[in-house]
Design a protein around this motif. Structure first.
Motif, PDB file in Angstrom:
ATOM      1  N   SER A 173       0.836  -1.200   0.000  1.00  0.00           N
ATOM      2  CA  SER A 173       0.000   0.000   0.000  1.00  0.00           C
ATOM      3  C   SER A 173       0.868   1.245   0.000  1.00  0.00           C
ATOM      4  N   LEU A 174       0.356   2.275  -0.623  1.00  0.00           N
ATOM      5  CA  LEU A 174       1.075   3.537  -0.677  1.00  0.00           C
ATOM      6  C   LEU A 174       1.106   4.167   0.710  1.00  0.00           C
ATOM      7  N   ASP A 175       2.205   4.859   0.996  1.00  0.00           N
ATOM      8  CA  ASP A 175       2.320   5.546   2.282  1.00  0.00           C
ATOM      9  C   ASP A 175       1.145   6.514   2.458  1.00  0.00           C
ATOM     10  N   PRO A 176       0.433   6.456   3.599  1.00  0.00           N
ATOM     11  CA  PRO A 176      -0.768   7.287   3.794  1.00  0.00           C
ATOM     12  C   PRO A 176      -0.526   8.772   3.588  1.00  0.00           C
ATOM     13  N   LYS A 177       0.615   9.284   4.052  1.00  0.00           N
ATOM     14  CA  LYS A 177       0.901  10.706   3.879  1.00  0.00           C
ATOM     15  C   LYS A 177       1.061  11.045   2.402  1.00  0.00           C
ATOM     16  N   LYS A 178       1.760  10.178   1.686  1.00  0.00           N
ATOM     17  CA  LYS A 178       1.958  10.420   0.261  1.00  0.00           C
ATOM     18  C   LYS A 178       0.634  10.341  -0.482  1.00  0.00           C
ATOM     19  N   LEU A 179      -0.205   9.382  -0.090  1.00  0.00           N
ATOM     20  CA  LEU A 179      -1.517   9.248  -0.724  1.00  0.00           C
ATOM     21  C   LEU A 179      -2.360  10.489  -0.481  1.00  0.00           C
ATOM     22  N   THR A 180      -2.314  11.021   0.739  1.00  0.00           N
ATOM     23  CA  THR A 180      -3.083  12.229   1.058  1.00  0.00           C
ATOM     24  C   THR A 180      -2.638  13.403   0.197  1.00  0.00           C
ATOM     25  N   LEU A 181      -1.329  13.559   0.037  1.00  0.00           N
ATOM     26  CA  LEU A 181      -0.798  14.643  -0.800  1.00  0.00           C
ATOM     27  C   LEU A 181      -1.224  14.464  -2.250  1.00  0.00           C
ATOM     28  N   GLN A 182      -1.189  13.209  -2.726  1.00  0.00           N
ATOM     29  CA  GLN A 182      -1.613  12.937  -4.103  1.00  0.00           C
ATOM     30  C   GLN A 182      -3.078  13.309  -4.311  1.00  0.00           C
TER      31      GLN A 182
END
Length: 321
Positions: A173-182
């Motif tokens: 799974s993608l890192d949650p922080k990175k996903l939020t920024l995306q």
């Protein structure tokens, strides 16, 4: 609550389905296509996910364009979209997300945008956001794609998907922080483009609302009899005996010589007597009355639901002809 509708557009194996799996953080929402170029999306699929800040994102995954296995024309793809969206009466798309793989050698963006224009009209490009997926083959390809987006005046956003590790087969799974920024970057691009109105579905919705209002207005008003009470004032009479006095004239023989002479004298005395008098008291009593009351008509939503089933079914039949 902010609600957005987005359509996923692109060739097979460009990461559309992986995009959905990533954004809903589920590996098994949709099966990811293999390397044989076959699409796993034969019908329109719908997914709704809640984002931070109370945002709601409705994602519609469309059949792959130029799909060698599905053999769907662009007209058939639009028909499938309208067929699916008619159920929920979604009349506008906030953005078409046009997917382009940075890993692929071919550049399909121009062709896909041209296909979108042929399918939805020239104004559709104002509602597009290019989503650049997968690891880039070279910086030159990335620059080239960004230049094409600039030339076409279509905003672009980079997107990294969750994926299966090739060696271990483990879902990463993608890192949650990175996903939020995306997601925030993507939402910014979506809000910047023009909403695309689906005229056929808007006309269908208007027709449903008009017919629902017509039926509601044409329905005869129903009445029901209701009882109600009122206070009626009246005067209550009370007859009672009262003791009163009145003067009475009497006479008597005069004294002394007067009596001998037969003389009388008169005098007045007060005498008691009983009389009746009527006294009135203010009173009130309850009286029950009836009147006809109009029964409120059923809410317009009741009629919309009925008409919607009829009209949507007819709309879908027409699409399939």
């Amino acid at each position: 609550m902010m609600e957005l509708n987005v359509m996923l557009i692109g060739d097979t194996r460009v990461g559309k389905t992986s995009f959905v799996n990533t954004i809903v953080n589920r590996r098994d929402w949709k099966r990811v296509g293999g390397d044989n170029g076959e699409s796993t999306t034969a019908e329109v699929s719908e997914c709704t996910t809640q984002l931070s800040g109370g945002k709601k994102l409705n994602i519609y995954d469309t059949p792959g364009m130029n799909d060698s296995r599905l053999r769907l024309s662009n007209k058939e793809i639009r028909t499938k979209l309208e067929y699916h969206l008619s159920t929920s009466l979604t009349t506008a798309v906030d953005a078409f997300l046009v997917f382009e793989s940075l890993r692929s050698e071919a550049i399909t963006m121009r062709r896909n945008l041209a296909t979108l224009t042929q399918t939805f009209g020239p104004q559709v490009t104002q509602s597009c956001v290019v989503v650049l997926t997968k690891e880039p083959q070279s910086e030159g390809r990335t620059r080239n794609l960004l230049q094409i987006c600039s030339d076409l005046k279509v905003p672009a956003v980079f997107w990294e998907n969750s994926h299966v590790e090739p060696d271990s087969g483990v879902w990463k799974s993608l890192d949650p922080k990175k996903l939020t920024l995306q997601i925030e970057s993507l939402l910014t691009k979506i809000r910047a483009v023009k909403k695309y109105e689906l005229t056929n579905l808007q006309a269908l919705k208007n027709d449903i609302n008009a017919e629902a209002n017509r039926r509601r207005d044409a329905e005869a008003t129903q009445y029901e009899t209701k009882n109600y009470t009122i206070q009626v004032p009246y005067m209550e009479a009370e007859v009672r005996n009262v003791t009163k006095q009145r003067p009475v004239v009497k006479d008597k023989w005069a004294g002394g010589m007067g009596k001998m002479l037969g003389q009388k004298k008169t005098y007045v005395v007060m005498e008691n007597y009983t009389d009746q008098e009527t006294i009135y008291h203010e009173r009130s009593r309850e009286e029950t009355k009836t009147h006809q009351v109009a029964i409120p008509k059923r809410p317009i939503e009741f009629y919309i639901d009925i008409v919607k089933k009829e009209r949507v079914a007819a709309f879908k039949r027409q699409l399939m002809q």
